[in-house]
Design a protein around this motif. Structure first.
Motif, PDB file in Angstrom:
ATOM      1  N   ALA A  97       0.839  -1.190   0.000  1.00 17.28           N
ATOM      2  CA  ALA A  97       0.000   0.000   0.000  1.00 17.28           C
ATOM      3  C   ALA A  97       0.873   1.239   0.000  1.00 17.28           C
ATOM      4  CB  ALA A  97      -0.902  -0.002   1.229  1.00 17.28           C
ATOM      5  N   GLY A  98       0.356   2.317  -0.589  1.00 18.34           N
ATOM      6  CA  GLY A  98       1.096   3.565  -0.681  1.00 18.34           C
ATOM      7  C   GLY A  98       0.304   4.751  -0.182  1.00 18.34           C
ATOM      8  N   ASP A  99       1.007   5.681   0.442  1.00 20.84           N
ATOM      9  CA  ASP A  99       0.402   6.892   0.979  1.00 20.84           C
ATOM     10  C   ASP A  99       1.179   8.083   0.433  1.00 20.84           C
ATOM     11  OD1 ASP A  99       0.319   8.375   4.326  1.00 20.84           O
ATOM     12  OD2 ASP A  99      -0.611   9.010   2.450  1.00 20.84           O
ATOM     13  N   ARG A 100       0.522   8.906  -0.367  1.00 22.63           N
ATOM     14  CA  ARG A 100       1.203  10.059  -0.940  1.00 22.63           C
ATOM     15  C   ARG A 100       1.049  11.314  -0.098  1.00 22.63           C
ATOM     16  NH1 ARG A 100      -2.416  12.336  -6.012  1.00 22.63           N
ATOM     17  NH2 ARG A 100      -4.342  12.658  -4.849  1.00 22.63           N
ATOM     18  N   SER A 101       0.170  11.279   0.895  1.00 21.45           N
ATOM     19  CA  SER A 101      -0.120  12.509   1.634  1.00 21.45           C
ATOM     20  C   SER A 101       1.012  12.907   2.565  1.00 21.45           C
ATOM     21  CB  SER A 101      -1.419  12.339   2.432  1.00 21.45           C
ATOM     22  OG  SER A 101      -1.268  11.327   3.416  1.00 21.45           O
ATOM     23  N   TRP A 102       1.760  11.923   3.065  1.00 20.08           N
ATOM     24  CA  TRP A 102       2.876  12.233   3.962  1.00 20.08           C
ATOM     25  C   TRP A 102       3.942  11.160   3.824  1.00 20.08           C
ATOM     26  CZ3 TRP A 102       3.358  11.069   9.768  1.00 20.08           C
ATOM     27  CH2 TRP A 102       4.548  11.628  10.252  1.00 20.08           C
ATOM     28  N   GLY A 103       4.995  11.470   3.105  1.00 18.20           N
ATOM     29  CA  GLY A 103       6.052  10.500   2.848  1.00 18.20           C
ATOM     30  C   GLY A 103       6.782  10.049   4.095  1.00 18.20           C
ATOM     31  N   GLY A 104       6.717  10.834   5.145  1.00 19.41           N
ATOM     32  CA  GLY A 104       7.397  10.488   6.382  1.00 19.41           C
ATOM     33  C   GLY A 104       6.654   9.480   7.236  1.00 19.41           C
ATOM     34  N   SER A 105       5.453   9.115   6.816  1.00 20.65           N
ATOM     35  CA  SER A 105       4.619   8.233   7.623  1.00 20.65           C
ATOM     36  C   SER A 105       5.138   6.801   7.634  1.00 20.65           C
ATOM     37  CB  SER A 105       3.195   8.231   7.065  1.00 20.65           C
ATOM     38  OG  SER A 105       2.397   7.244   7.698  1.00 20.65           O
ATOM     39  N   THR A 106       4.905   6.129   8.743  1.00 25.25           N
ATOM     40  CA  THR A 106       5.054   4.666   8.828  1.00 25.25           C
ATOM     41  C   THR A 106       3.818   4.126   9.563  1.00 25.25           C
ATOM     42  OG1 THR A 106       6.374   4.867  10.842  1.00 25.25           O
ATOM     43  CG2 THR A 106       7.587   4.621   8.773  1.00 25.25           C
ATOM     44  N   SER A 107       2.688   4.664   9.189  1.00 21.36           N
ATOM     45  CA  SER A 107       1.448   4.337   9.870  1.00 21.36           C
ATOM     46  C   SER A 107       1.063   2.872   9.730  1.00 21.36           C
ATOM     47  CB  SER A 107       0.312   5.201   9.328  1.00 21.36           C
ATOM     48  OG  SER A 107      -0.925   4.827   9.907  1.00 21.36           O
ATOM     49  N   SER A 108       0.404   2.366  10.769  1.00 25.04           N
ATOM     50  CA  SER A 108      -0.123   1.004  10.753  1.00 25.04           C
ATOM     51  C   SER A 108      -1.617   0.980  10.391  1.00 25.04           C
ATOM     52  CB  SER A 108       0.081   0.351  12.111  1.00 25.04           C
ATOM     53  OG  SER A 108      -0.619   1.080  13.109  1.00 25.04           O
ATOM     54  N   ARG A 109      -2.178   2.153  10.076  1.00 24.73           N
ATOM     55  CA  ARG A 109      -3.615   2.240   9.825  1.00 24.73           C
ATOM     56  C   ARG A 109      -3.908   2.101   8.339  1.00 24.73           C
ATOM     57  NH1 ARG A 109      -2.203   6.401  13.286  1.00 24.73           N
ATOM     58  NH2 ARG A 109      -2.991   6.239  15.413  1.00 24.73           N
ATOM     59  N   ALA A 110      -4.645   1.086   7.979  1.00 22.83           N
ATOM     60  CA  ALA A 110      -4.911   0.805   6.569  1.00 22.83           C
ATOM     61  C   ALA A 110      -5.625   1.952   5.869  1.00 22.83           C
ATOM     62  CB  ALA A 110      -5.719  -0.484   6.446  1.00 22.83           C
ATOM     63  N   HIS A 111      -6.518   2.630   6.560  1.00 22.46           N
ATOM     64  CA  HIS A 111      -7.310   3.674   5.908  1.00 22.46           C
ATOM     65  C   HIS A 111      -6.468   4.879   5.518  1.00 22.46           C
ATOM     66  CE1 HIS A 111      -7.418   5.318  10.064  1.00 22.46           C
ATOM     67  NE2 HIS A 111      -7.492   6.480   9.444  1.00 22.46           N
ATOM     68  N   GLU A 112      -5.256   4.974   6.020  1.00 28.36           N
ATOM     69  CA  GLU A 112      -4.388   6.101   5.669  1.00 28.36           C
ATOM     70  C   GLU A 112      -3.646   5.875   4.359  1.00 28.36           C
ATOM     71  OE1 GLU A 112      -3.533   7.445  10.313  1.00 28.36           O
ATOM     72  OE2 GLU A 112      -1.910   7.422   8.842  1.00 28.36           O
ATOM     73  N   TYR A 113      -3.768   4.696   3.795  1.00 30.10           N
ATOM     74  CA  TYR A 113      -3.082   4.386   2.537  1.00 30.10           C
ATOM     75  C   TYR A 113      -4.074   4.447   1.385  1.00 30.10           C
ATOM     76  CZ  TYR A 113       0.837   3.124   5.427  1.00 30.10           C
ATOM     77  OH  TYR A 113       1.870   3.167   6.326  1.00 30.10           O
ATOM     78  N   GLU A 114      -3.705   5.212   0.368  1.00 30.68           N
ATOM     79  CA  GLU A 114      -4.620   5.470  -0.743  1.00 30.68           C
ATOM     80  C   GLU A 114      -4.528   4.428  -1.843  1.00 30.68           C
ATOM     81  OE1 GLU A 114      -2.294   9.172  -0.315  1.00 30.68           O
ATOM     82  OE2 GLU A 114      -3.857   9.898  -1.670  1.00 30.68           O
ATOM     83  N   TYR A 115      -3.362   3.868  -2.029  1.00 31.77           N
ATOM     84  CA  TYR A 115      -3.137   2.987  -3.171  1.00 31.77           C
ATOM     85  C   TYR A 115      -2.815   1.586  -2.684  1.00 31.77           C
ATOM     86  CZ  TYR A 115      -2.740   7.511  -5.381  1.00 31.77           C
ATOM     87  OH  TYR A 115      -2.991   8.785  -5.814  1.00 31.77           O
ATOM     88  N   TRP A 116      -3.388   0.602  -3.361  1.00 30.71           N
ATOM     89  CA  TRP A 116      -3.245  -0.794  -2.961  1.00 30.71           C
ATOM     90  C   TRP A 116      -2.967  -1.660  -4.177  1.00 30.71           C
ATOM     91  CZ3 TRP A 116      -3.585  -2.516   2.100  1.00 30.71           C
ATOM     92  CH2 TRP A 116      -3.981  -1.552   3.032  1.00 30.71           C
ATOM     93  N   GLY A 117      -2.141  -2.682  -3.941  1.00 31.59           N
ATOM     94  CA  GLY A 117      -1.941  -3.693  -4.966  1.00 31.59           C
ATOM     95  C   GLY A 117      -3.035  -4.748  -4.907  1.00 31.59           C
ATOM     96  N   GLN A 118      -2.921  -5.739  -5.779  1.00 27.98           N
ATOM     97  CA  GLN A 118      -3.947  -6.769  -5.869  1.00 27.98           C
ATOM     98  C   GLN A 118      -3.710  -7.921  -4.893  1.00 27.98           C
ATOM     99  OE1 GLN A 118      -1.313  -6.678  -7.770  1.00 27.98           O
ATOM    100  NE2 GLN A 118      -0.618  -8.815  -7.794  1.00 27.98           N
ATOM    101  N   GLY A 119      -2.538  -7.963  -4.305  1.00 28.33           N
ATOM    102  CA  GLY A 119      -2.225  -8.985  -3.324  1.00 28.33           C
ATOM    103  C   GLY A 119      -1.509 -10.191  -3.919  1.00 28.33           C
ATOM    104  N   THR A 120      -0.731 -10.849  -3.076  1.00 27.59           N
ATOM    105  CA  THR A 120      -0.050 -12.081  -3.460  1.00 27.59           C
ATOM    106  C   THR A 120      -0.169 -13.079  -2.305  1.00 27.59           C
ATOM    107  OG1 THR A 120       2.024 -13.018  -4.327  1.00 27.59           O
ATOM    108  CG2 THR A 120       2.246 -11.305  -2.659  1.00 27.59           C
ATOM    109  N   GLN A 121      -0.465 -14.330  -2.638  1.00 35.10           N
ATOM    110  CA  GLN A 121      -0.718 -15.345  -1.612  1.00 35.10           C
ATOM    111  C   GLN A 121       0.595 -15.903  -1.076  1.00 35.10           C
ATOM    112  OE1 GLN A 121      -3.795 -16.706  -0.354  1.00 35.10           O
ATOM    113  NE2 GLN A 121      -2.400 -17.682   1.099  1.00 35.10           N
ATOM    114  N   VAL A 122       0.681 -15.965   0.236  1.00 34.22           N
ATOM    115  CA  VAL A 122       1.790 -16.631   0.916  1.00 34.22           C
ATOM    116  C   VAL A 122       1.203 -17.747   1.767  1.00 34.22           C
ATOM    117  CG1 VAL A 122       3.599 -16.401   2.651  1.00 34.22           C
ATOM    118  CG2 VAL A 122       3.275 -14.600   0.940  1.00 34.22           C
ATOM    119  N   THR A 123       1.701 -18.964   1.547  1.00 36.77           N
ATOM    120  CA  THR A 123       1.227 -20.122   2.308  1.00 36.77           C
ATOM    121  C   THR A 123       2.426 -20.784   2.957  1.00 36.77           C
ATOM    122  OG1 THR A 123      -0.602 -20.462   0.753  1.00 36.77           O
ATOM    123  CG2 THR A 123      -0.025 -22.289   2.215  1.00 36.77           C
TER     124      THR A 123
END
Length: 126
Positions: A97-123
């Motif tokens: 996930a990517g957040d363009r609003s504040w590059g200094g962030s290391t937030s753990s809150r999903a709603h703060e990230y604007e861009y998301w990939g499609q995901g990859t499965q790890v088993t």
């Protein structure tokens, strides 16, 4: 805007390692804060780790601290998740996930990230 594409997932035995990659397209990737989350069916998306725009600051969930490492290569527009000492409970779909609003962030809150990939499965098998 940026588009994110994860790769590197797969099946691994407990104790093994995997490295996930998240390739970004578009401009200004180097200014984005980036993060990894994971999700299993029926559960909420869970924070894994995050990295600020220049890689100088990282943040990890307690469940992965000491085993997982987030890094980035801004020249390649790619962020990585190195996963070592994998456990069966690490099995999930992993998203970057990517957040363009504040590059200094290391937030753990999903709603703060604007861009998301499609995901990859790890088993991780026991």
């Amino acid at each position: 805007q940026v588009q994110l594409v994860e790769s590197g997932g797969g099946l691994v035995q407990a104790g093994g390692s995997l490295r996930l990659s998240c390739a970004a397209s578009g401009r200004s990737f180097s200014y984005y804060a980036m993060a990894w989350f994971r999700q299993v069916p029926g559960k909420e998306r869970e924070f894994v780790g995050a990295i600020n725009w220049n890689g100088g600051t990282t943040n990890y969930a307690d469940s992965v601290k000491g085993r997982f490492t987030v890094s980035r290569d801004n020249a390649k527009k790619t962020v990585y998740l190195q996963m070592n000492s994998l456990k069966p409970e690490d099995t999930a779909v992993y998203y970057c996930a990517g957040d363009r609003s504040w590059g200094g962030s290391t937030s753990s809150r999903a709603h703060e990230y604007e861009y998301w990939g499609q995901g990859t499965q790890v088993t991780v098998s026991s």
